[in-house]
Design a protein around this motif. Sequence first.
Motif, mmCIF file in Angstrom:
data_model
loop_
_atom_site.group_PDB
_atom_site.id
_atom_site.type_symbol
_atom_site.label_atom_id
_atom_site.label_comp_id
_atom_site.label_asym_id
_atom_site.label_seq_id
_atom_site.Cartn_x
_atom_site.Cartn_y
_atom_site.Cartn_z
ATOM 1 N N ALA A 124 0.846 -1.197 0.000
ATOM 2 C CA ALA A 124 0.000 0.000 0.000
ATOM 3 C C ALA A 124 0.877 1.241 0.000
ATOM 4 O O ALA A 124 1.889 1.307 0.694
ATOM 5 C CB ALA A 124 -0.913 -0.004 1.222
ATOM 6 N N LYS A 125 0.503 2.222 -0.803
ATOM 7 C CA LYS A 125 1.286 3.450 -0.918
ATOM 8 C C LYS A 125 0.363 4.577 -1.350
ATOM 9 O O LYS A 125 -0.448 4.414 -2.255
ATOM 10 C CB LYS A 125 2.373 3.236 -1.980
ATOM 11 C CG LYS A 125 3.559 4.137 -1.852
ATOM 12 C CD LYS A 125 4.396 3.751 -0.661
ATOM 13 C CE LYS A 125 5.793 4.257 -0.801
ATOM 14 N NZ LYS A 125 6.542 4.194 0.415
ATOM 15 N N THR A 126 0.472 5.732 -0.693
ATOM 16 C CA THR A 126 -0.293 6.884 -1.128
ATOM 17 C C THR A 126 0.353 7.475 -2.374
ATOM 18 O O THR A 126 1.389 7.008 -2.835
ATOM 19 C CB THR A 126 -0.398 7.943 -0.010
ATOM 20 O OG1 THR A 126 0.920 8.321 0.388
ATOM 21 C CG2 THR A 126 -1.148 7.391 1.196
ATOM 22 N N ALA A 127 -0.251 8.505 -2.918
ATOM 23 C CA ALA A 127 0.183 9.085 -4.193
ATOM 24 C C ALA A 127 1.645 9.518 -4.178
ATOM 25 O O ALA A 127 2.198 9.883 -3.144
ATOM 26 C CB ALA A 127 -0.700 10.274 -4.545
ATOM 27 N N VAL A 128 2.248 9.494 -5.358
ATOM 28 C CA VAL A 128 3.621 9.957 -5.535
ATOM 29 C C VAL A 128 3.681 11.439 -5.182
ATOM 30 O O VAL A 128 2.785 12.208 -5.538
ATOM 31 C CB VAL A 128 4.089 9.766 -6.995
ATOM 32 C CG1 VAL A 128 5.538 10.196 -7.162
ATOM 33 C CG2 VAL A 128 3.903 8.330 -7.449
#
Length: 172
Positions: A124-128
């Motif tokens: 899981a990763k939020t926006a760049v």
Amino acid sequence: ISGFQSLSFTTNSRLLDASGTWGDIATTTAYTMCIVAKVTSAGTRDAVNRYNEPTFLGDNNANISLGCTFSTGGFSSFHYDDSTFVFTGPEVAQATGSWFMGLSRYDGTNIKVSVNGGADVSEAKTAVVTGFQTNSILLNRSTLGANTGVDGEIAEVFMMPSYISDANKTKV
């Protein structure tokens, strides 16, 4: 890279400035990166800051905002989301010495990586983080200086500013 012959790198021949910027091939909420490569020897794994690993694709930011790497842990992908000063990313085991296709996809929620069309490993990763779009695209980048780039060959690089679906990932 040329459509006919692979591009060889040693850990010494670290940089190739590709045409364009990350804004041409990625958005803050979606991207797909594909590398066909053969790695001769793997670099040191850094599970906290992936940008310290030999990076197939990276940018000219001091800490590399996003990219695909290869280390003793295998093929990985990461991006900086501005939430913490940690550049982690999922990783798939891959041996050195044989050609492979590494695929990294980001759908706005998860980074997914796979090798040779196999199962995805996801994180899981939020926006760049914004601002990366004007950075140059660099092949064989490392933040650790001389003798730390990828040691091997790159045959193909494919990048696009959208997410290839799970159903279509084996059609790349």
